[in-house]
Design a protein around this motif. Structure first.
Motif, PDB file in Angstrom:
ATOM      1  N   ARG A  85       0.826  -1.214   0.000  1.00 33.31           N
ATOM      2  CA  ARG A  85       0.000   0.000   0.000  1.00 33.31           C
ATOM      3  C   ARG A  85       0.856   1.257   0.000  1.00 33.31           C
ATOM      4  O   ARG A  85       0.434   2.313  -0.451  1.00 33.31           O
ATOM      5  CB  ARG A  85      -0.931  -0.001   1.218  1.00 33.31           C
ATOM      6  N   ASP A  86       2.062   1.155   0.550  1.00 32.13           N
ATOM      7  CA  ASP A  86       3.013   2.262   0.549  1.00 32.13           C
ATOM      8  C   ASP A  86       4.122   1.902  -0.429  1.00 32.13           C
ATOM      9  O   ASP A  86       4.970   1.056  -0.149  1.00 32.13           O
ATOM     10  CB  ASP A  86       3.574   2.469   1.957  1.00 32.13           C
ATOM     11  N   GLU A  87       4.126   2.555  -1.589  1.00 31.17           N
ATOM     12  CA  GLU A  87       5.027   2.167  -2.670  1.00 31.17           C
ATOM     13  C   GLU A  87       6.501   2.299  -2.294  1.00 31.17           C
ATOM     14  O   GLU A  87       7.311   1.411  -2.564  1.00 31.17           O
ATOM     15  CB  GLU A  87       4.727   3.003  -3.916  1.00 31.17           C
ATOM     16  N   GLY A 114      14.014  -1.594  -7.293  1.00 31.15           N
ATOM     17  CA  GLY A 114      14.518  -0.293  -7.691  1.00 31.15           C
ATOM     18  C   GLY A 114      13.396   0.665  -8.050  1.00 31.15           C
ATOM     19  O   GLY A 114      12.224   0.271  -8.134  1.00 31.15           O
ATOM     20  N   PRO A 115      13.720   1.936  -8.272  1.00 33.73           N
ATOM     21  CA  PRO A 115      12.699   2.950  -8.563  1.00 33.73           C
ATOM     22  C   PRO A 115      11.945   2.708  -9.864  1.00 33.73           C
ATOM     23  O   PRO A 115      10.849   3.249 -10.052  1.00 33.73           O
ATOM     24  CB  PRO A 115      13.510   4.253  -8.631  1.00 33.73           C
ATOM     25  N   THR A 116      12.510   1.898 -10.760  1.00 32.45           N
ATOM     26  CA  THR A 116      11.819   1.627 -12.025  1.00 32.45           C
ATOM     27  C   THR A 116      10.935   0.380 -11.946  1.00 32.45           C
ATOM     28  O   THR A 116      10.341  -0.027 -12.952  1.00 32.45           O
ATOM     29  CB  THR A 116      12.837   1.433 -13.161  1.00 32.45           C
ATOM     30  N   GLN A 117      10.852  -0.218 -10.770  1.00 30.27           N
ATOM     31  CA  GLN A 117      10.063  -1.447 -10.617  1.00 30.27           C
ATOM     32  C   GLN A 117       8.767  -1.223  -9.845  1.00 30.27           C
ATOM     33  O   GLN A 117       8.235  -2.144  -9.241  1.00 30.27           O
ATOM     34  CB  GLN A 117      10.910  -2.517  -9.914  1.00 30.27           C
ATOM     35  N   GLN A 118       8.248  -0.009  -9.907  1.00 25.68           N
ATOM     36  CA  GLN A 118       7.021   0.287  -9.177  1.00 25.68           C
ATOM     37  C   GLN A 118       5.827  -0.540  -9.676  1.00 25.68           C
ATOM     38  O   GLN A 118       4.873  -0.789  -8.934  1.00 25.68           O
ATOM     39  CB  GLN A 118       6.684   1.781  -9.234  1.00 25.68           C
ATOM     40  N   ASP A 119       5.901  -0.983 -10.941  1.00 27.78           N
ATOM     41  CA  ASP A 119       4.806  -1.802 -11.473  1.00 27.78           C
ATOM     42  C   ASP A 119       4.660  -3.110 -10.703  1.00 27.78           C
ATOM     43  O   ASP A 119       3.548  -3.638 -10.559  1.00 27.78           O
ATOM     44  CB  ASP A 119       5.031  -2.107 -12.950  1.00 27.78           C
TER      45      ASP A 119
END
Length: 252
Positions: free
Chosen positions: A46-48, A58-63
């Motif tokens: 719930r908290d990314e 990493g920051p590009t793996q939010q998906d």
């Protein structure tokens, strides 16, 4: 015989299909632990920002964080089709016949940090949770007891081909008929532990088991199947823990 495989970090997300139903997964004794782990993973995601830290993303793996929030409504597919790593590419489930996939289901189980233990045909969504991840509120030893009980009740020897992280998550109980497999390469009379081709070799072996028309119930049976793909099986007794099964190749 029960052959244990690790999952893979790489996963395919189905475009459409049924939704997750925990009650339809194999090994129903694991349902309560699965529910607890699923709830904890959903809560973390719930908290990314916090989820990326906990899951080691990493920051590009939010998906992948968002994907974990939607596990109950995401489309599912057979676990053997969800996992896409080197081992599963070598196993080649898409090219197995329905009969061969039935054999695979009868002889193989996949260790998982989220599901505990799966059969290859179990329907799951793509997810992100590694063996080394510690979810808040979840005991690190959560899977040891329930998965250990299943391994103790396995029909015939347990052949553990999991990575060390997944072996630690739910170790093979002491005293049961079990071996831990490793891949060695022999060249010019010297043997070395294989790293790069380790997963692919295990995938090829499991594929051979699925395609074999002979019954694979014992280590001798497995050795015969292994020989057909250029591997030699050597069993080494160990004083502490399961015996070791060396899968020796002369070329990879």
């Amino acid at each position: 015989m029960l052959i244990l495989l690790p999952p893979s970090e790489g996963k395919r997300s189905p475009d459409a299909g049924e939704r997750l139903d925990l009650t339809r997964l194999s090994f129903p004794s694991l349902t309560a632990a699965r529910r607890a782990t699923l709830r904890a993973l959903e809560s973390v995601c719930r908290d990314e920002a916090s989820a990326r830290t906990i899951l080691g993303l990493g920051p590009t793996q939010q998906d992948e964080v968002r994907q974990n929030r939607l596990l109950r409504t995401a489309p599912v597919a057979a676990a053997i089709e969800i996992y896409t790593g080197v081992l599963y590419e070598a196993l080649g489930p898409d090219t197995l016949t329905s009969r061969e996939r039935q054999r695979l289901d009868a002889r193989v189980a996949i260790g998982s940090a989220l599901w505990g233990l799966l059969r290859p045909s179990d329907l799951i969504p793509a997810y992100r949770l590694s063996a080394g991840t510690r979810l808040p509120g979840i005991d690190a030893a959560l899977w040891r007891g329930p998965v250990g009980a299943l391994l103790e009740a396995a029909d015939g020897p347990v052949v553990d081909l999991r990575s060390s992280a997944y072996q630690s998550l739910a170790p093979v109980p002491r005293g049961i008929d079990a071996v831990v497999g490793r891949v060695l390469l022999e060249r010019d009379g010297r043997r070395t532990v294989v790293s790069h081709h380790n997963k692919a070799t295990k995938g090829r072996l499991v594929r051979a088991v699925a395609r074999s028309r002979r019954s694979v119930r014992t280590i001798d049976d497995l050795a015969a199947v292994s020989a057909g793909i250029g591997l030699t099986c050597e069993l080494h007794e160990q004083r502490n823990g399961p015996d070791r099964l060396d899968l020796v190749a002369t070329s990879l």
